[in-house]
Design a protein around this motif. Structure first.
Motif, PDB file in Angstrom:
ATOM      1  N   THR A 100       0.853  -1.194   0.000  1.00  0.00           N
ATOM      2  CA  THR A 100       0.000   0.000   0.000  1.00  0.00           C
ATOM      3  C   THR A 100       0.885   1.238   0.000  1.00  0.00           C
ATOM      4  OG1 THR A 100      -1.761  -1.150   1.192  1.00  0.00           O
ATOM      5  CG2 THR A 100      -1.814   1.257   1.206  1.00  0.00           C
ATOM      6  N   SER A 101       0.627   2.123  -0.937  1.00  0.00           N
ATOM      7  CA  SER A 101       1.443   3.330  -1.058  1.00  0.00           C
ATOM      8  C   SER A 101       0.995   4.398  -0.064  1.00  0.00           C
ATOM      9  CB  SER A 101       1.345   3.880  -2.482  1.00  0.00           C
ATOM     10  OG  SER A 101       0.026   4.362  -2.718  1.00  0.00           O
ATOM     11  N   SER A 102       1.741   5.492  -0.025  1.00  0.00           N
ATOM     12  CA  SER A 102       1.436   6.575   0.909  1.00  0.00           C
ATOM     13  C   SER A 102       0.109   7.245   0.600  1.00  0.00           C
ATOM     14  CB  SER A 102       2.565   7.609   0.880  1.00  0.00           C
ATOM     15  OG  SER A 102       2.733   8.097  -0.438  1.00  0.00           O
ATOM     16  N   ASP A 103      -0.350   7.136  -0.649  1.00  0.00           N
ATOM     17  CA  ASP A 103      -1.666   7.695  -0.996  1.00  0.00           C
ATOM     18  C   ASP A 103      -2.733   6.601  -1.050  1.00  0.00           C
ATOM     19  OD1 ASP A 103      -0.976   8.195  -4.566  1.00  0.00           O
ATOM     20  OD2 ASP A 103      -0.603   6.525  -3.199  1.00  0.00           O
ATOM     21  N   ALA A 104      -2.484   5.522  -0.294  1.00  0.00           N
ATOM     22  CA  ALA A 104      -3.472   4.458  -0.068  1.00  0.00           C
ATOM     23  C   ALA A 104      -3.815   3.651  -1.312  1.00  0.00           C
ATOM     24  CB  ALA A 104      -4.739   5.030   0.566  1.00  0.00           C
ATOM     25  N   VAL A 105      -2.902   3.588  -2.250  1.00  0.00           N
ATOM     26  CA  VAL A 105      -3.107   2.746  -3.426  1.00  0.00           C
ATOM     27  C   VAL A 105      -2.484   1.387  -3.140  1.00  0.00           C
ATOM     28  CG1 VAL A 105      -2.596   2.410  -5.861  1.00  0.00           C
ATOM     29  CG2 VAL A 105      -3.155   4.699  -4.998  1.00  0.00           C
ATOM     30  N   ARG A 106      -3.298   0.364  -3.251  1.00  0.00           N
ATOM     31  CA  ARG A 106      -2.830  -0.991  -2.970  1.00  0.00           C
ATOM     32  C   ARG A 106      -2.507  -1.686  -4.275  1.00  0.00           C
ATOM     33  NH1 ARG A 106      -5.882  -5.239   1.111  1.00  0.00           N
ATOM     34  NH2 ARG A 106      -4.243  -6.837   1.160  1.00  0.00           N
ATOM     35  N   ALA A 107      -1.377  -2.387  -4.317  1.00  0.00           N
ATOM     36  CA  ALA A 107      -0.966  -3.062  -5.534  1.00  0.00           C
ATOM     37  C   ALA A 107      -0.167  -4.319  -5.209  1.00  0.00           C
ATOM     38  CB  ALA A 107      -0.113  -2.133  -6.404  1.00  0.00           C
ATOM     39  N   LEU A 108      -0.221  -5.270  -6.125  1.00  0.00           N
ATOM     40  CA  LEU A 108       0.579  -6.483  -6.020  1.00  0.00           C
ATOM     41  C   LEU A 108       1.770  -6.372  -6.968  1.00  0.00           C
ATOM     42  CD1 LEU A 108      -2.185  -9.249  -6.022  1.00  0.00           C
ATOM     43  CD2 LEU A 108      -0.951  -8.309  -4.065  1.00  0.00           C
ATOM     44  N   TYR A 109       2.922  -6.739  -6.480  1.00  0.00           N
ATOM     45  CA  TYR A 109       4.119  -6.726  -7.301  1.00  0.00           C
ATOM     46  C   TYR A 109       4.694  -8.133  -7.375  1.00  0.00           C
ATOM     47  CZ  TYR A 109       3.892  -1.666  -6.852  1.00  0.00           C
ATOM     48  OH  TYR A 109       3.469  -0.358  -6.892  1.00  0.00           O
ATOM     49  N   TRP A 110       5.309  -8.441  -8.519  1.00  0.00           N
ATOM     50  CA  TRP A 110       5.865  -9.763  -8.754  1.00  0.00           C
ATOM     51  C   TRP A 110       7.335  -9.667  -9.128  1.00  0.00           C
ATOM     52  CZ3 TRP A 110       3.107 -14.186  -7.955  1.00  0.00           C
ATOM     53  CH2 TRP A 110       1.725 -14.059  -7.839  1.00  0.00           C
ATOM     54  N   GLY A 111       8.096 -10.656  -8.669  1.00  0.00           N
ATOM     55  CA  GLY A 111       9.453 -10.800  -9.139  1.00  0.00           C
ATOM     56  C   GLY A 111       9.474 -11.510 -10.480  1.00  0.00           C
ATOM     57  N   LEU A 112      10.668 -11.603 -11.061  1.00  0.00           N
ATOM     58  CA  LEU A 112      10.804 -12.230 -12.363  1.00  0.00           C
ATOM     59  C   LEU A 112      10.835 -13.751 -12.279  1.00  0.00           C
ATOM     60  CD1 LEU A 112      13.430  -9.864 -13.994  1.00  0.00           C
ATOM     61  CD2 LEU A 112      10.946  -9.858 -14.282  1.00  0.00           C
TER      62      LEU A 112
END
Length: 120
Positions: A100-112
């Motif tokens: 979750t970013s500082s502006d409350a945006v939630r995201a999923l991140y993936w490695g390679l």
């Protein structure tokens, strides 16, 4: 943006061990969970293990008692200790971060992904 750097894959014999690492870099504000998924040839990607911000862990049944997920909060790093490896553990292992970013945006991140091959 969050970037994930994985390491630790390789070739091991049945019964051997490997330790995977995944470090998160970039604009990190709040990591809600970190986990490992895997995808074997011809199969769908599946959850292997996940650890939440609070330290709660979840494992898929096939790895319980053999794999251990842990994390270093200060280093934004998650580990997967894999023991008693079996040929059916062979797959590409992917690190995943729920952020979750500082502006409350939630995201999923993936490695390679990192290849784990267990020979019989």
């Amino acid at each position: 943006q969050v970037q994930l750097v994985e390491s630790g894959g390789g070739l091991v014999q049945t019964g051997g061990s490997l330790r995977l690492s995944c470090a998160a870099h970039g604009r990190i504000f709040s990591i809600d969970a970190m986990g490992w998924y895997r995808q074997a040839p011809g199969k769908q990607r599946e959850l292997v293990a996940v650890i939440t911000f609070g330290g709660t862990t979840t494992y898929t049944d096939s790895v319980k008692g053999r794999f251990t997920i842990s994390r270093d909060v200060a280093k934004n790093t998650v580990y997967l200790q894999m023991n008693s490896l079996k040929p059916e553990d062979t797959a590409v292992y992917y690190c995943n971060v729920d952020h979750t970013s500082s502006d409350a945006v939630r995201a999923l991140y993936w490695g390679l992904g990192t290849q784990v091959t267990v020979s019989s």
